[in-house]
Write a protein that holds these residues in place. Structure first.
Motif, PDB file in Angstrom:
ATOM      1  N   GLU A  83       0.839  -1.190   0.000  1.00  0.00           N
ATOM      2  CA  GLU A  83       0.000   0.000   0.000  1.00  0.00           C
ATOM      3  C   GLU A  83       0.880   1.248   0.000  1.00  0.00           C
ATOM      4  O   GLU A  83       1.783   1.374   0.820  1.00  0.00           O
ATOM      5  N   VAL A  84       0.604   2.158  -0.923  1.00  0.00           N
ATOM      6  CA  VAL A  84       1.280   3.450  -0.972  1.00  0.00           C
ATOM      7  C   VAL A  84       0.293   4.491  -0.452  1.00  0.00           C
ATOM      8  O   VAL A  84      -0.828   4.593  -0.954  1.00  0.00           O
ATOM      9  N   ARG A  85       0.711   5.255   0.569  1.00  0.00           N
ATOM     10  CA  ARG A  85      -0.117   6.306   1.148  1.00  0.00           C
ATOM     11  C   ARG A  85       0.546   7.656   0.895  1.00  0.00           C
ATOM     12  O   ARG A  85       1.755   7.806   1.070  1.00  0.00           O
ATOM     13  N   VAL A  86      -0.251   8.635   0.490  1.00  0.00           N
ATOM     14  CA  VAL A  86       0.248   9.980   0.226  1.00  0.00           C
ATOM     15  C   VAL A  86      -0.499  10.950   1.133  1.00  0.00           C
ATOM     16  O   VAL A  86      -1.726  10.938   1.183  1.00  0.00           O
TER      17      VAL A  86
ATOM     18  N   THR B 120      -2.942   4.089  -2.927  1.00  0.00           N
ATOM     19  CA  THR B 120      -3.043   3.225  -4.096  1.00  0.00           C
ATOM     20  C   THR B 120      -2.328   1.920  -3.781  1.00  0.00           C
ATOM     21  O   THR B 120      -1.319   1.930  -3.075  1.00  0.00           O
ATOM     22  N   PRO B 121      -2.854   0.801  -4.252  1.00  0.00           N
ATOM     23  CA  PRO B 121      -2.147  -0.468  -4.043  1.00  0.00           C
ATOM     24  C   PRO B 121      -1.143  -0.724  -5.164  1.00  0.00           C
ATOM     25  O   PRO B 121      -1.329  -0.279  -6.295  1.00  0.00           O
ATOM     26  N   ILE B 122      -0.091  -1.415  -4.818  1.00  0.00           N
ATOM     27  CA  ILE B 122       0.823  -1.964  -5.820  1.00  0.00           C
ATOM     28  C   ILE B 122       0.728  -3.471  -5.657  1.00  0.00           C
ATOM     29  O   ILE B 122       0.985  -4.003  -4.585  1.00  0.00           O
ATOM     30  N   ARG B 123       0.340  -4.142  -6.717  1.00  0.00           N
ATOM     31  CA  ARG B 123       0.166  -5.590  -6.675  1.00  0.00           C
ATOM     32  C   ARG B 123       1.405  -6.269  -7.239  1.00  0.00           C
ATOM     33  O   ARG B 123       1.987  -5.797  -8.195  1.00  0.00           O
TER      34      ARG B 123
ATOM     35  N   LEU C 266       4.786  -7.056  -6.018  1.00  0.00           N
ATOM     36  CA  LEU C 266       6.060  -6.338  -5.970  1.00  0.00           C
ATOM     37  C   LEU C 266       7.156  -7.345  -5.632  1.00  0.00           C
ATOM     38  O   LEU C 266       7.267  -7.809  -4.504  1.00  0.00           O
ATOM     39  N   LEU C 267       7.936  -7.701  -6.638  1.00  0.00           N
ATOM     40  CA  LEU C 267       8.972  -8.711  -6.471  1.00  0.00           C
ATOM     41  C   LEU C 267      10.194  -8.132  -5.768  1.00  0.00           C
ATOM     42  O   LEU C 267      10.422  -6.920  -5.795  1.00  0.00           O
ATOM     43  N   ASN C 268      10.995  -9.025  -5.154  1.00  0.00           N
ATOM     44  CA  ASN C 268      12.162  -8.561  -4.398  1.00  0.00           C
ATOM     45  C   ASN C 268      13.172  -7.872  -5.308  1.00  0.00           C
ATOM     46  O   ASN C 268      13.348  -8.217  -6.461  1.00  0.00           O
ATOM     47  N   HIS C 269      13.790  -6.853  -4.754  1.00  0.00           N
ATOM     48  CA  HIS C 269      14.838  -6.081  -5.434  1.00  0.00           C
ATOM     49  C   HIS C 269      14.395  -5.547  -6.799  1.00  0.00           C
ATOM     50  O   HIS C 269      15.171  -5.533  -7.752  1.00  0.00           O
ATOM     51  N   THR C 270      13.123  -5.143  -6.862  1.00  0.00           N
ATOM     52  CA  THR C 270      12.616  -4.499  -8.075  1.00  0.00           C
ATOM     53  C   THR C 270      12.012  -3.159  -7.692  1.00  0.00           C
ATOM     54  O   THR C 270      11.813  -2.865  -6.516  1.00  0.00           O
ATOM     55  N   GLU C 271      11.711  -2.353  -8.678  1.00  0.00           N
ATOM     56  CA  GLU C 271      11.078  -1.069  -8.434  1.00  0.00           C
ATOM     57  C   GLU C 271       9.792  -0.986  -9.232  1.00  0.00           C
ATOM     58  O   GLU C 271       9.652  -1.638 -10.266  1.00  0.00           O
ATOM     59  N   ARG C 272       8.855  -0.201  -8.704  1.00  0.00           N
ATOM     60  CA  ARG C 272       7.549  -0.057  -9.367  1.00  0.00           C
ATOM     61  C   ARG C 272       7.121   1.397  -9.354  1.00  0.00           C
ATOM     62  O   ARG C 272       7.315   2.117  -8.375  1.00  0.00           O
ATOM     63  N   HIS C 273       6.507   1.793 -10.427  1.00  0.00           N
ATOM     64  CA  HIS C 273       5.960   3.133 -10.578  1.00  0.00           C
ATOM     65  C   HIS C 273       4.549   3.159  -9.993  1.00  0.00           C
ATOM     66  O   HIS C 273       3.817   2.178 -10.092  1.00  0.00           O
ATOM     67  N   PHE C 274       4.174   4.285  -9.382  1.00  0.00           N
ATOM     68  CA  PHE C 274       2.808   4.454  -8.886  1.00  0.00           C
ATOM     69  C   PHE C 274       2.336   5.857  -9.221  1.00  0.00           C
ATOM     70  O   PHE C 274       3.132   6.782  -9.412  1.00  0.00           O
ATOM     71  N   VAL C 275       1.022   6.018  -9.298  1.00  0.00           N
ATOM     72  CA  VAL C 275       0.393   7.325  -9.486  1.00  0.00           C
ATOM     73  C   VAL C 275      -0.818   7.386  -8.569  1.00  0.00           C
ATOM     74  O   VAL C 275      -1.625   6.455  -8.533  1.00  0.00           O
ATOM     75  N   VAL C 276      -0.919   8.472  -7.816  1.00  0.00           N
ATOM     76  CA  VAL C 276      -2.076   8.731  -6.958  1.00  0.00           C
ATOM     77  C   VAL C 276      -2.704  10.028  -7.454  1.00  0.00           C
ATOM     78  O   VAL C 276      -2.012  11.037  -7.588  1.00  0.00           O
TER      79      VAL C 276
ATOM     80  N   ASP D 207       0.477  23.027  -5.364  1.00  0.00           N
ATOM     81  CA  ASP D 207       1.742  23.268  -6.073  1.00  0.00           C
ATOM     82  C   ASP D 207       2.907  23.563  -5.130  1.00  0.00           C
ATOM     83  O   ASP D 207       4.060  23.340  -5.480  1.00  0.00           O
ATOM     84  N   THR D 208       2.645  24.043  -3.901  1.00  0.00           N
ATOM     85  CA  THR D 208       3.723  24.353  -2.953  1.00  0.00           C
ATOM     86  C   THR D 208       3.664  23.474  -1.699  1.00  0.00           C
ATOM     87  O   THR D 208       4.410  23.699  -0.753  1.00  0.00           O
ATOM     88  N   ALA D 209       2.806  22.498  -1.694  1.00  0.00           N
ATOM     89  CA  ALA D 209       2.596  21.662  -0.499  1.00  0.00           C
ATOM     90  C   ALA D 209       3.762  20.693  -0.277  1.00  0.00           C
ATOM     91  O   ALA D 209       4.491  20.346  -1.199  1.00  0.00           O
ATOM     92  N   ASP D 210       3.912  20.266   0.994  1.00  0.00           N
ATOM     93  CA  ASP D 210       4.835  19.184   1.331  1.00  0.00           C
ATOM     94  C   ASP D 210       4.112  17.873   1.099  1.00  0.00           C
ATOM     95  O   ASP D 210       2.961  17.705   1.522  1.00  0.00           O
ATOM     96  N   ILE D 211       4.781  16.934   0.467  1.00  0.00           N
ATOM     97  CA  ILE D 211       4.161  15.655   0.145  1.00  0.00           C
ATOM     98  C   ILE D 211       4.950  14.542   0.813  1.00  0.00           C
ATOM     99  O   ILE D 211       6.156  14.422   0.615  1.00  0.00           O
ATOM    100  N   ASP D 212       4.256  13.759   1.643  1.00  0.00           N
ATOM    101  CA  ASP D 212       4.856  12.598   2.299  1.00  0.00           C
ATOM    102  C   ASP D 212       4.301  11.343   1.647  1.00  0.00           C
ATOM    103  O   ASP D 212       3.087  11.188   1.522  1.00  0.00           O
ATOM    104  N   VAL D 213       5.203  10.443   1.267  1.00  0.00           N
ATOM    105  CA  VAL D 213       4.804   9.168   0.667  1.00  0.00           C
ATOM    106  C   VAL D 213       5.341   8.049   1.549  1.00  0.00           C
ATOM    107  O   VAL D 213       6.513   8.044   1.896  1.00  0.00           O
ATOM    108  N   GLU D 214       4.461   7.137   1.951  1.00  0.00           N
ATOM    109  CA  GLU D 214       4.834   5.951   2.724  1.00  0.00           C
ATOM    110  C   GLU D 214       4.351   4.727   1.971  1.00  0.00           C
ATOM    111  O   GLU D 214       3.278   4.749   1.378  1.00  0.00           O
TER     112      GLU D 214
END
Length: 165
Positions: free
Chosen positions: A89-92, A107-110, A112-122, A132-139
């Motif tokens: 789970e990616v939380r913004v 948004t979920p990422i389904r 996710l294999l080890n030592h790989t990277e995945r793109h997400f869009v929320v 446009d000037t906000a602080d964005i935290d992604v977990e």
């Protein structure tokens, strides 16, 4: 409370690891002038022990935002662990210059294999003032208490990762 002054309740199930702090993001809740407070009530707890599987982290490699009529946050997360996961789970959380939360989403990422990277869009369905000037935290995290979340590519798993006490 809801906009009519009546309390609004939303049942939600979540997990948290020992010593972990995390944001709980519930999509679909819209704040407005009639909302004066929010309260979290934990009504049931299922304690589980688990065998630590090592460090499981999902570092953020890049992040970008798009402002406008449909704002969005995009990025790339990395599975640095030795495990393959069925669901991450990616939380913004978006905060204005005063530190107030002005938007959240997940948004979920389904698979996710080890030592790989995945793109997400929320994305959000409407413009957000100050985005446009906000602080964005992604977990990003995954449920290590759920055996079925570990993808087993090489035969049967011989040891469960958690047990009920």
């Amino acid at each position: 409370e809801g906009g009519s002054g009546e309390p609004y309740e939303m049942p939600y199930v979540f997990y948290i690891l020992p010593g972990q702090t995390k944001c709980i993001v519930l999509p679909g809740i819209q704040a407005g002038p009639g909302i004066t407070e929010a309260e979290l009530k934990v009504t049931q707890v299922n304690w589980m022990g688990y065998n630590p599987v090592g460090t499981v982290q999902f570092p953020l490699r890049s992040q970008d935002r798009t402002d406008g009529p449909q704002p969005a946050v995009a990025g790339v997360i990395i599975n640095d662990s030795d495990f393959d996961f069925d669901n991450v789970e990616v939380r913004v959380v978006v905060r204005n210059s005063r530190g107030d939360i002005i938007a959240t989403n997940t948004t979920p990422i389904r698979t996710l294999l080890n030592h790989t990277e995945r793109h997400f869009v929320v994305t959000w369905p409407q413009a957000i003032s100050g985005f446009d000037t906000a602080d964005i935290d992604v977990e990003a995290d995954t449920n290590l208490f759920k055996n079925s979340n570990f993808i087993n590519r090489h035969g049967n798993m011989s040891e469960p990762f958690q047990k009920f006490y």
